[in-house]
Design a protein around this motif. Structure first.
Motif, PDB file in Angstrom:
ATOM      1  N   ARG A   1      -1.492   8.713 -12.010  1.00  0.00           N
ATOM      2  CA  ARG A   1      -0.278   9.356 -11.500  1.00  0.00           C
ATOM      3  C   ARG A   1      -0.070   9.003 -10.028  1.00  0.00           C
ATOM      4  O   ARG A   1       0.045   9.863  -9.142  1.00  0.00           O
ATOM      5  N   ASN A   2      -0.037   7.723  -9.760  1.00  0.00           N
ATOM      6  CA  ASN A   2       0.199   7.213  -8.410  1.00  0.00           C
ATOM      7  C   ASN A   2       0.795   5.815  -8.551  1.00  0.00           C
ATOM      8  O   ASN A   2       0.650   5.177  -9.603  1.00  0.00           O
ATOM      9  N   PRO A   3       1.461   5.305  -7.521  1.00  0.00           N
ATOM     10  CA  PRO A   3       2.099   3.978  -7.616  1.00  0.00           C
ATOM     11  C   PRO A   3       1.074   2.849  -7.558  1.00  0.00           C
ATOM     12  O   PRO A   3       0.995   2.078  -6.600  1.00  0.00           O
ATOM     13  N   LEU A   4       0.324   2.713  -8.619  1.00  0.00           N
ATOM     14  CA  LEU A   4      -0.828   1.824  -8.695  1.00  0.00           C
ATOM     15  C   LEU A   4      -0.466   0.365  -8.428  1.00  0.00           C
ATOM     16  O   LEU A   4      -1.230  -0.362  -7.783  1.00  0.00           O
ATOM     17  N   TYR A   5       0.696  -0.075  -8.931  1.00  0.00           N
ATOM     18  CA  TYR A   5       1.064  -1.486  -8.840  1.00  0.00           C
ATOM     19  C   TYR A   5       2.180  -1.742  -7.830  1.00  0.00           C
ATOM     20  O   TYR A   5       2.840  -2.785  -7.873  1.00  0.00           O
ATOM     21  N   LEU A   6       2.381  -0.831  -6.908  1.00  0.00           N
ATOM     22  CA  LEU A   6       3.477  -0.958  -5.941  1.00  0.00           C
ATOM     23  C   LEU A   6       3.360  -2.228  -5.109  1.00  0.00           C
ATOM     24  O   LEU A   6       4.369  -2.877  -4.802  1.00  0.00           O
ATOM     25  N   GLU A   7       2.153  -2.596  -4.742  1.00  0.00           N
ATOM     26  CA  GLU A   7       1.958  -3.765  -3.883  1.00  0.00           C
ATOM     27  C   GLU A   7       2.544  -5.029  -4.503  1.00  0.00           C
ATOM     28  O   GLU A   7       3.090  -5.885  -3.795  1.00  0.00           O
ATOM     29  N   GLU A   8       2.447  -5.163  -5.823  1.00  0.00           N
ATOM     30  CA  GLU A   8       2.968  -6.355  -6.489  1.00  0.00           C
ATOM     31  C   GLU A   8       4.482  -6.456  -6.317  1.00  0.00           C
ATOM     32  O   GLU A   8       5.008  -7.540  -6.030  1.00  0.00           O
ATOM     33  N   LEU A   9       5.177  -5.347  -6.493  1.00  0.00           N
ATOM     34  CA  LEU A   9       6.631  -5.343  -6.316  1.00  0.00           C
ATOM     35  C   LEU A   9       7.000  -5.591  -4.860  1.00  0.00           C
ATOM     36  O   LEU A   9       7.873  -6.416  -4.560  1.00  0.00           O
ATOM     37  N   GLU A  10       6.357  -4.880  -3.944  1.00  0.00           N
ATOM     38  CA  GLU A  10       6.699  -5.014  -2.523  1.00  0.00           C
ATOM     39  C   GLU A  10       6.433  -6.427  -2.017  1.00  0.00           C
ATOM     40  O   GLU A  10       7.194  -6.951  -1.197  1.00  0.00           O
ATOM     41  N   ASP A  11       5.380  -7.035  -2.489  1.00  0.00           N
ATOM     42  CA  ASP A  11       5.078  -8.402  -2.070  1.00  0.00           C
ATOM     43  C   ASP A  11       6.202  -9.345  -2.475  1.00  0.00           C
ATOM     44  O   ASP A  11       6.622 -10.213  -1.700  1.00  0.00           O
ATOM     45  N   ALA A  12       6.716  -9.177  -3.699  1.00  0.00           N
ATOM     46  CA  ALA A  12       7.836 -10.002  -4.163  1.00  0.00           C
ATOM     47  C   ALA A  12       9.086  -9.754  -3.329  1.00  0.00           C
ATOM     48  O   ALA A  12       9.795 -10.696  -2.941  1.00  0.00           O
ATOM     49  N   LEU A  13       9.367  -8.487  -3.025  1.00  0.00           N
ATOM     50  CA  LEU A  13      10.546  -8.148  -2.233  1.00  0.00           C
ATOM     51  C   LEU A  13      10.462  -8.704  -0.812  1.00  0.00           C
ATOM     52  O   LEU A  13      11.431  -9.261  -0.287  1.00  0.00           O
ATOM     53  N   LYS A  14       9.298  -8.563  -0.194  1.00  0.00           N
ATOM     54  CA  LYS A  14       9.115  -9.017   1.191  1.00  0.00           C
ATOM     55  C   LYS A  14       9.254 -10.524   1.323  1.00  0.00           C
ATOM     56  O   LYS A  14       9.879 -11.029   2.259  1.00  0.00           O
ATOM     57  N   LYS A  15       8.629 -11.242   0.401  1.00  0.00           N
ATOM     58  CA  LYS A  15       8.560 -12.699   0.525  1.00  0.00           C
ATOM     59  C   LYS A  15       9.806 -13.417   0.024  1.00  0.00           C
ATOM     60  O   LYS A  15       9.934 -14.630   0.199  1.00  0.00           O
ATOM     61  N   ASN A  16      10.727 -12.666  -0.574  1.00  0.00           N
ATOM     62  CA  ASN A  16      11.948 -13.275  -1.126  1.00  0.00           C
ATOM     63  C   ASN A  16      13.177 -12.470  -0.716  1.00  0.00           C
ATOM     64  O   ASN A  16      13.888 -11.923  -1.572  1.00  0.00           O
ATOM     65  N   PRO A  17      13.460 -12.394   0.576  1.00  0.00           N
ATOM     66  CA  PRO A  17      14.571 -11.550   1.040  1.00  0.00           C
ATOM     67  C   PRO A  17      15.944 -12.023   0.580  1.00  0.00           C
ATOM     68  O   PRO A  17      16.900 -11.240   0.594  1.00  0.00           O
TER      69      PRO A  17
END
Length: 333
Positions: free
Chosen positions: A193-209
């Motif tokens: 019950r926590n955003p376990l895979y958030l880093e994967e999404l954020e990494d994609a968002l950051k590196k592909n503005p």
């Protein structure tokens, strides 16, 4: 007509006017997990009956095996433990179905290309070939299946990630063609019950503005809800992500209606309404039907209590306009 009757009629008319709107279904699969479909005539009929002027239409990038040892064909991908495999022909079948329509009917569909393995660094070449084979036809990429609970578990190999090297290549191609990417990336597992895979999404968002990301179901799924019910961190997390990343749009497809947008009485939740008003251009709605269209209207009109509770311009944006702003510029113009 008495004053009381006249008032009741006026209120009814006002309610009908508020609810009378055109919808763009931002997430519709033409086929199911066996690559079967009710067909275009059934889909167009369902759209006509449901005030859906256009649909973002895609295949499904995987197919479910009916295993030799199973006496009965499973009804869904989770029906048994037989494997699921990547299926590229879904795009060509969708292309043929749209091309069979008359020009006016074709305009009602916004086709997305989905038939590739997001763990394969060769996939970017397959996508490029598909785009070059039919110039101007494909208007987006997705739904890309990365982390997807039990579906992922039934696919041979490792769980695809939103920030894999293979997907980074796909994002670069999407930016080159100005194509939005509809990404399914679960925010957590069935147990955490926590955003376990958030880093994967954020990494994609950051590196592909320069890529316009559409996050399917805001990282949720039916299977997550079956085990976890409501994830109370979802709304605050969306508020944070929308503030940080201008290239993120949230797909409020059907798993978001309950238990998030509506309470147990079917009424809109005030904090969700406030979030939609705070970011009126960053949300779209979709049915996420898979090959069968009998419930299309019921699902899309399931958003009506939320849309009716919003200012008219915000409701119109979410129901219709926001998706058009995500399309390639040459298409939108």
């Amino acid at each position: 007509m008495t004053l009381k009757t006249g008032l009741a009629f006026s209120l009814l008319l006002t309610s009908q006017l508020v609810s009378a709107r055109d919808y763009i279904d931002a997430h519709l699969h033409y086929v199911d997990f066996f690559q079967e479909t009710d067909g275009m005539p059934a889909l167009l009929k369902a759209m006509d009956e449901s005030d859906i002027t256009q649909a973002v239409i895609m295949g499904i990038p995987v197919a479910k095996t009916w295993h030799e040892n199973e006496p009965k064909k499973p009804r869904y991908y989770a029906g048994d433990d037989a494997a699921i495999y990547w299926y590229s022909a879904t795009d060509f079948e969708l292309h043929a179905a749209i091309e069979s329509l008359n020009p006016e009917q074709q305009k009602r569909f916004i086709p997305f290309l989905s038939g590739f393995n997001p763990d394969d660094k060769n996939s970017v070449n397959h996508i490029r070939r598909a785009l070059e084979l039919n110039p101007g036809f494909w208007q987006g990429i997705g739904e890309v299946f990365t982390r997807h609970d039990d579906l992922t578990a039934l696919i041979h190999g490792s769980a695809p990630r939103a920030n894999s090297e293979a997907m980074m290549k796909v994002y670069k191609l999407a930016a080159e063609y100005d194509l939005p990417v509809l990404l399914h990336s679960n925010i957590t597992s069935k147990r955490e019950r926590n955003p376990l895979y958030l880093e994967e999404l954020e990494d994609a968002l950051k590196k592909n503005p320069d890529v316009k990301f559409i996050w399917a179901h805001a990282g949720t799924s039916k299977e997550l809800h079956r085990h976890q019910e409501e994830l109370d961190f979802i709304r605050p997390l969306l508020q944070e992500l929308l503030a940080k990343y201008d290239n993120l749009t949230i797909d409020l497809s059907w798993t978001m209606i309950e238990p998030y947008l509506l309470n147990e009485k079917g009424q809109p939740r005030a904090k969700w309404l406030a979030l939609l008003e705070q970011y009126p251009s960053r949300f779209v709605i979709g049915s996420d039907v898979v090959g069968s269209f009998d419930n299309l209207g019921k699902i899309m009109h399931g958003f009506d209590p939320v849309l009716d509770a919003l200012p008219a311009d915000v409701a119109k944006a979410i129901a219709h306009d926001n998706f058009l702003a995500l399309l390639p510029k040459k298409t939108a113009d």
